[in-house]
Design a protein around this motif. Structure first.
Motif, PDB file in Angstrom:
ATOM      1  N   ASN A  42       0.884  -1.196   0.000  1.00 21.93           N
ATOM      2  CA  ASN A  42       0.000   0.000   0.000  1.00 21.93           C
ATOM      3  C   ASN A  42       0.905   1.226   0.000  1.00 21.93           C
ATOM      4  O   ASN A  42       2.134   1.117  -0.146  1.00 21.93           O
ATOM      5  CB  ASN A  42      -0.966  -0.024   1.167  1.00 21.93           C
ATOM      6  CG  ASN A  42      -0.247   0.024   2.538  1.00 21.93           C
ATOM      7  OD1 ASN A  42       0.950   0.322   2.607  1.00 21.93           O
ATOM      8  ND2 ASN A  42      -0.965  -0.276   3.581  1.00 21.93           N
ATOM      9  N   GLN A  43       0.289   2.471   0.210  1.00 27.60           N
ATOM     10  CA  GLN A  43       1.059   3.698   0.115  1.00 27.60           C
ATOM     11  C   GLN A  43       2.107   3.844   1.196  1.00 27.60           C
ATOM     12  O   GLN A  43       3.004   4.698   1.118  1.00 27.60           O
ATOM     13  CB  GLN A  43       0.112   4.927   0.138  1.00 27.60           C
ATOM     14  CG  GLN A  43      -0.656   5.110   1.431  1.00 27.60           C
ATOM     15  CD  GLN A  43      -1.985   4.385   1.421  1.00 27.60           C
ATOM     16  OE1 GLN A  43      -2.086   3.371   0.717  1.00 27.60           O
ATOM     17  NE2 GLN A  43      -2.965   4.879   2.160  1.00 27.60           N
ATOM     18  N   PHE A  44       1.972   2.963   2.201  1.00 28.69           N
ATOM     19  CA  PHE A  44       2.938   3.082   3.300  1.00 28.69           C
ATOM     20  C   PHE A  44       4.105   2.108   3.157  1.00 28.69           C
ATOM     21  O   PHE A  44       5.053   2.168   3.910  1.00 28.69           O
ATOM     22  CB  PHE A  44       2.249   2.814   4.650  1.00 28.69           C
ATOM     23  CG  PHE A  44       1.151   3.821   4.928  1.00 28.69           C
ATOM     24  CD1 PHE A  44       1.456   5.130   5.269  1.00 28.69           C
ATOM     25  CD2 PHE A  44      -0.184   3.449   4.825  1.00 28.69           C
ATOM     26  CE1 PHE A  44       0.441   6.039   5.513  1.00 28.69           C
ATOM     27  CE2 PHE A  44      -1.187   4.350   5.071  1.00 28.69           C
ATOM     28  CZ  PHE A  44      -0.893   5.680   5.430  1.00 28.69           C
ATOM     29  N   GLY A  45       3.924   1.182   2.232  1.00 32.20           N
ATOM     30  CA  GLY A  45       5.049   0.278   2.066  1.00 32.20           C
ATOM     31  C   GLY A  45       4.597  -1.129   1.655  1.00 32.20           C
ATOM     32  O   GLY A  45       3.469  -1.319   1.187  1.00 32.20           O
ATOM     33  N   THR A  46       5.485  -2.070   1.877  1.00 29.62           N
ATOM     34  CA  THR A  46       5.259  -3.466   1.451  1.00 29.62           C
ATOM     35  C   THR A  46       5.546  -4.424   2.623  1.00 29.62           C
ATOM     36  O   THR A  46       6.493  -4.228   3.386  1.00 29.62           O
ATOM     37  CB  THR A  46       6.189  -3.823   0.288  1.00 29.62           C
ATOM     38  OG1 THR A  46       5.928  -2.925  -0.796  1.00 29.62           O
ATOM     39  CG2 THR A  46       5.954  -5.250  -0.175  1.00 29.62           C
ATOM     40  N   ALA A  47       4.686  -5.511   2.679  1.00 29.15           N
ATOM     41  CA  ALA A  47       4.902  -6.563   3.695  1.00 29.15           C
ATOM     42  C   ALA A  47       4.743  -7.935   3.035  1.00 29.15           C
ATOM     43  O   ALA A  47       4.012  -8.073   2.043  1.00 29.15           O
ATOM     44  CB  ALA A  47       3.901  -6.418   4.851  1.00 29.15           C
ATOM     45  N   SER A  48       5.405  -8.926   3.554  1.00 32.85           N
ATOM     46  CA  SER A  48       5.326 -10.278   2.968  1.00 32.85           C
ATOM     47  C   SER A  48       5.350 -11.355   4.064  1.00 32.85           C
ATOM     48  O   SER A  48       5.785 -11.106   5.181  1.00 32.85           O
ATOM     49  CB  SER A  48       6.487 -10.509   1.999  1.00 32.85           C
ATOM     50  OG  SER A  48       7.727 -10.486   2.698  1.00 32.85           O
ATOM     51  N   GLY A  49       4.859 -12.508   3.696  1.00 32.22           N
ATOM     52  CA  GLY A  49       4.902 -13.684   4.590  1.00 32.22           C
ATOM     53  C   GLY A  49       4.997 -14.956   3.762  1.00 32.22           C
ATOM     54  O   GLY A  49       4.572 -14.976   2.596  1.00 32.22           O
ATOM     55  N   SER A  50       5.519 -15.982   4.321  1.00 26.39           N
ATOM     56  CA  SER A  50       5.671 -17.247   3.569  1.00 26.39           C
ATOM     57  C   SER A  50       5.301 -18.450   4.456  1.00 26.39           C
ATOM     58  O   SER A  50       5.282 -18.356   5.686  1.00 26.39           O
ATOM     59  CB  SER A  50       7.107 -17.389   3.064  1.00 26.39           C
ATOM     60  OG  SER A  50       8.004 -17.476   4.172  1.00 26.39           O
ATOM     61  N   THR A  51       4.987 -19.554   3.801  1.00 27.09           N
ATOM     62  CA  THR A  51       4.658 -20.811   4.514  1.00 27.09           C
ATOM     63  C   THR A  51       5.015 -21.994   3.636  1.00 27.09           C
ATOM     64  O   THR A  51       5.201 -21.839   2.424  1.00 27.09           O
ATOM     65  CB  THR A  51       3.168 -20.864   4.884  1.00 27.09           C
ATOM     66  OG1 THR A  51       2.947 -22.030   5.688  1.00 27.09           O
ATOM     67  CG2 THR A  51       2.290 -20.972   3.639  1.00 27.09           C
ATOM     68  N   ASN A  52       5.100 -23.169   4.256  1.00 26.54           N
ATOM     69  CA  ASN A  52       5.373 -24.412   3.527  1.00 26.54           C
ATOM     70  C   ASN A  52       4.103 -25.269   3.498  1.00 26.54           C
ATOM     71  O   ASN A  52       3.409 -25.427   4.517  1.00 26.54           O
ATOM     72  CB  ASN A  52       6.497 -25.215   4.191  1.00 26.54           C
ATOM     73  CG  ASN A  52       7.853 -24.577   3.947  1.00 26.54           C
ATOM     74  OD1 ASN A  52       8.113 -24.043   2.863  1.00 26.54           O
ATOM     75  ND2 ASN A  52       8.705 -24.616   4.956  1.00 26.54           N
ATOM     76  N   LEU A  53       3.780 -25.830   2.361  1.00 22.70           N
ATOM     77  CA  LEU A  53       2.638 -26.727   2.200  1.00 22.70           C
ATOM     78  C   LEU A  53       3.159 -28.156   2.004  1.00 22.70           C
ATOM     79  O   LEU A  53       3.915 -28.419   1.079  1.00 22.70           O
ATOM     80  CB  LEU A  53       1.778 -26.303   1.006  1.00 22.70           C
ATOM     81  CG  LEU A  53       0.613 -27.235   0.669  1.00 22.70           C
ATOM     82  CD1 LEU A  53      -0.364 -27.307   1.834  1.00 22.70           C
ATOM     83  CD2 LEU A  53      -0.084 -26.780  -0.609  1.00 22.70           C
ATOM     84  N   ILE A  54       2.724 -29.043   2.921  1.00 26.21           N
ATOM     85  CA  ILE A  54       3.076 -30.466   2.811  1.00 26.21           C
ATOM     86  C   ILE A  54       1.820 -31.211   2.382  1.00 26.21           C
ATOM     87  O   ILE A  54       0.765 -31.087   2.994  1.00 26.21           O
ATOM     88  CB  ILE A  54       3.581 -31.027   4.134  1.00 26.21           C
ATOM     89  CG1 ILE A  54       4.833 -30.267   4.608  1.00 26.21           C
ATOM     90  CG2 ILE A  54       3.874 -32.532   4.019  1.00 26.21           C
ATOM     91  CD1 ILE A  54       5.314 -30.661   5.978  1.00 26.21           C
ATOM     92  N   VAL A  55       1.900 -31.977   1.328  1.00 25.71           N
ATOM     93  CA  VAL A  55       0.764 -32.739   0.812  1.00 25.71           C
ATOM     94  C   VAL A  55       0.972 -34.221   1.158  1.00 25.71           C
ATOM     95  O   VAL A  55       1.994 -34.818   0.777  1.00 25.71           O
ATOM     96  CB  VAL A  55       0.605 -32.548  -0.700  1.00 25.71           C
ATOM     97  CG1 VAL A  55      -0.584 -33.379  -1.216  1.00 25.71           C
ATOM     98  CG2 VAL A  55       0.430 -31.079  -1.040  1.00 25.71           C
ATOM     99  N   THR A  56      -0.011 -34.836   1.918  1.00 25.70           N
ATOM    100  CA  THR A  56       0.080 -36.251   2.324  1.00 25.70           C
ATOM    101  C   THR A  56      -0.904 -37.096   1.531  1.00 25.70           C
ATOM    102  O   THR A  56      -1.867 -36.593   0.945  1.00 25.70           O
ATOM    103  CB  THR A  56      -0.231 -36.400   3.822  1.00 25.70           C
ATOM    104  OG1 THR A  56      -1.563 -35.946   4.064  1.00 25.70           O
ATOM    105  CG2 THR A  56       0.741 -35.575   4.662  1.00 25.70           C
ATOM    106  N   GLU A  57      -0.651 -38.431   1.583  1.00 30.55           N
ATOM    107  CA  GLU A  57      -1.573 -39.366   0.958  1.00 30.55           C
ATOM    108  C   GLU A  57      -2.862 -39.438   1.792  1.00 30.55           C
ATOM    109  O   GLU A  57      -2.823 -39.367   3.029  1.00 30.55           O
ATOM    110  CB  GLU A  57      -0.966 -40.768   0.878  1.00 30.55           C
ATOM    111  CG  GLU A  57       0.210 -40.874  -0.067  1.00 30.55           C
ATOM    112  CD  GLU A  57      -0.218 -40.728  -1.514  1.00 30.55           C
ATOM    113  OE1 GLU A  57      -1.415 -40.957  -1.801  1.00 30.55           O
ATOM    114  OE2 GLU A  57       0.646 -40.378  -2.336  1.00 30.55           O
ATOM    115  N   PRO A  58      -4.023 -39.598   1.198  1.00 22.67           N
ATOM    116  CA  PRO A  58      -5.279 -39.686   1.962  1.00 22.67           C
ATOM    117  C   PRO A  58      -5.361 -41.018   2.730  1.00 22.67           C
ATOM    118  O   PRO A  58      -4.819 -42.035   2.305  1.00 22.67           O
ATOM    119  CB  PRO A  58      -6.357 -39.597   0.888  1.00 22.67           C
ATOM    120  CG  PRO A  58      -5.690 -40.124  -0.347  1.00 22.67           C
ATOM    121  CD  PRO A  58      -4.266 -39.690  -0.255  1.00 22.67           C
ATOM    122  N   THR A  59      -6.036 -40.982   3.871  1.00 21.78           N
ATOM    123  CA  THR A  59      -6.270 -42.190   4.669  1.00 21.78           C
ATOM    124  C   THR A  59      -7.446 -42.953   4.067  1.00 21.78           C
ATOM    125  O   THR A  59      -8.521 -42.390   3.839  1.00 21.78           O
ATOM    126  CB  THR A  59      -6.564 -41.815   6.130  1.00 21.78           C
ATOM    127  OG1 THR A  59      -5.447 -41.059   6.643  1.00 21.78           O
ATOM    128  CG2 THR A  59      -6.766 -43.064   6.963  1.00 21.78           C
TER     129      THR A  59
END
Length: 587
Positions: A42-59
């Motif tokens: 936005n006009q005040f600046g920039t922010a960011s975040g990250s995450t990891n996605l782990i995909v498992t086999e269904p039960t």
């Protein structure tokens, strides 16, 4: 402010940016695994975040529980096996009819079995209460699956209900009832049981029809006893087995009827002079068929045609005694016993022959004598009295006896059976005069006593054993010698000696009698011999010497004394002993 994500164009259909800035991914695949960054500006600046996605086999459940149909008492396993991603922890939960299964509380029936990828449920000794729906729930951190099965438990039927007696006669009862639970297995037959105050528990009864099918709820019970109080109950059966019996019906009494069963075991005899005694087994209450029950006793002298009848009003009475001076001793009579109650007279028993009372003996035995046999035994003998079979059966003789210090009124008595004409009286005191008398007896009583005779028991036998018993062995002969036994003043005089001998393997003694203080035995020395000596007298045998053990000897000469008893010994000591004995004989 705005957010931005960098995605491929072809993923735009599956991946959607939400208004709140979130990212929605549909139909996730393994390719979606990785790191994701969110950038906000936005006009005040920039922010960011990250995450990891782990995909498992269904039960997935690979072996699910299935509907089952079982019988009470069996043990079953409901399977619940899964395939799941190995990086995830897994848990199994079972529900029974919507309630969580408590494996600790229900440990006697429920147990979870199988490995880490299995949650099988074992149900032991299954009961009717275990019928219902079972659900296996499998959970991981990211998903859950479930599978259900219905379990039907079949058992023997429950108890029929509302059993009642609709109609009652003297020998039948009309019974009806309502069906109970069939416990998932249709009722095939019903059986009727009855109980009376005279029966041992519940007994199956005869019905019409004989076989009652599962669709029939009424029957007629037959072959009942009149004037007896009954209870009835019903038992249902199916292919599993017989079920629990119903509650009993109300107590009902069958109607009265004329008695049908005469007394058994009609007999008699005995009694006193001028009596005819008639006996029988009383009819039990359950066979009396009504109130006012009693017996009709009929009898007549053998060879006549007119019956003499009398009534016995007590149902428990087992005998009747007819007294008349005209009755001759031991005369035959024909006898029969019938039954009756308030409804009428029943049948008579078959005719049997009963003899009137005998006449007691009228004469005393003659030729009575008493002889002392030892210090404790006297023999009494007599001549049999003349007796005719027409007077009855002579049972035997009675002998009474008392000692010089006793009274005749308090005398002891012994009996000799049948035709015996002597008896030995034992257990008497020594050196004491005893008086005896004899009389004959039969079932009518005893006759007069004979004249009294007496005999004095012998003095007691010598108490001193023979001393210094010495033995010599030559070839197959054993020569024994011992010191003379002298009786004391209050003992019987010595009249001889007895040498008792046996092999060590025997239990019965052989006896050699002699009047001397020496004896010679011819023995076969295939075994050890045991020998003892005792004095004899009119009062009996005296005390035995110590036992002498003569060991097995071939053709050697040996001697010894009873001062020491030989026992089993080794080979070397045996030859030393033989040497010593032989040396003594030489010296």
């Amino acid at each position: 402010m705005y957010s931005s994500f960098q995605v491929n164009v072809q993923d735009c259909v599956r991946i959607m940016l939400l208004k709140d800035g979130g990212l929605r991914i549909a139909n996730v695949t393994k390719a979606d695994a990785g790191s994701y960054m969110c950038l906000a500006t936005n006009q005040f600046g920039t922010a960011s975040g990250s995450t990891n996605l782990i995909v498992t086999e269904p039960t997935r459940i690979t072996l699910a529980p299935s509907n089952m149909d079982v019988t009470v008492g069996e043990s079953v396993v409901l399977p619940c096996q899964v395939q799941h991603d190995p990086i995830l922890d897994i848990s199994f939960t079972w529900y029974f009819n919507g309630m969580l299964t408590d494996f600790k509380k229900d440990a006697s029936h429920f147990e979870k079995v199988g490995g880490s990828a299995s949650g099988d449920l074992m149900i032991r000794n299954i009961q009717l209460k275990h019928t219902g729906k079972y659900v296996c729930m499998v959970k991981t951190e990211v998903d859950s699956v479930a599978s259900a099965a219905d379990l039907i438990v079949r058992g023997s039927p429950g108890p029929p209900e509302h059993v009642k007696v609709d109609e009652i006669t003297d020998t039948t009862a009309q019974i009806s009832w309502q069906e109970g639970t069939d416990n998932h297995s249709p009722v095939t037959t019903y059986t009727i049981q009855a109980r009376t105050p005279f029966s041992v528990g519940w007994q199956r009864v005869t019905t019409v029809p004989d076989v009652i099918d599962g669709k029939t709820f009424t029957t007629t019970v037959v072959d009942l006893n009149p004037w007896v109080e009954y209870e009835f109950r019903v038992v249902a059966s199916n292919k599993i087995g017989g079920g629990e019996p119903s509650l009993p019906s109300e107590k009902v009494r069958t109607e009265e009827a004329v008695p049908e069963i005469p007394p058994s075991e009609v007999s008699g005899g005995g009694g006193s002079r001028s009596e005819l005694v008639i006996t029988w087994d009383p009819i039990p209450e359950e066979l009396q068929n009504g109130e006012g029950f009693g017996y009709v006793v009929a009898f007549r002298p053998f060879g006549t045609t007119t019956w003499i009848q009398t009534v016995v009003t007590s149902p428990d009475t087992p005998r009747y005694v007819f007294r008349n001076e005209s009755i001759l001793p031991f005369s035959p009579y024909e006898v029969k016993v019938g039954v009756y109650n308030n409804k009428g007279e029943g049948p008579f028993s078959s005719v049997t022959t009963v003899f009137s009372a005998e006449e007691e003996p009228s004469v005393a035995p003659s030729g009575v004598s008493a002889t002392s046999l030892s210090s404790s035994v006297i023999e009494v003998s007599w001549t049999a009295i003349p007796w005719k079979m027409s007077s009855g059966r002579l049972l035997g003789y009675e002998v009474r006896y008392w000692n010089n210090g006793g009274k005749e009124e308090s005398s002891n008595r012994v009996k000799a059976a049948g035709n015996e004409t002597s008896i030995r009286i034992t257990g008497l005191k020594s050196n004491l005069a005893y008086y005896t008398a004899v009389r004959a007896y039969n079932s009518a009583g005893a006759g007069p006593f004979s004249a009294t005779v007496n005999a004095t028991t012998k003095k007691t036998p010598p108490s001193q054993p023979p001393g210094n018993v010495v033995w010599n062995v030559t070839d197959s002969r054993v020569i024994l010698s011992w010191e003379e036994v002298r009786a004391m003043e209050n003992e019987s005089e010595v009249i001889g000696y007895k040498v008792l001998y046996r092999t060590s393997g025997q239990s019965r003694m052989n006896v050699l009698s002699t009047e001397k203080t020496t004896a010679e035995l011819v023995l076969q020395f295939n075994d050890d011999y045991v020998i003892e000596v005792k004095a004899t007298s009119d009062g009996g045998d005296g005390t035995s010497s110590d036992q002498i053990l003569i060991p097995r000897l071939a053709s050697m000469d040996a001697r010894g004394s009873g001062s020491s008893i030989l026992s089993i010994f080794s080979v070397s000591s045996f030859f030393l002993t033989i040497f010593s004995l032989t040396l003594n004989s030489v010296l």
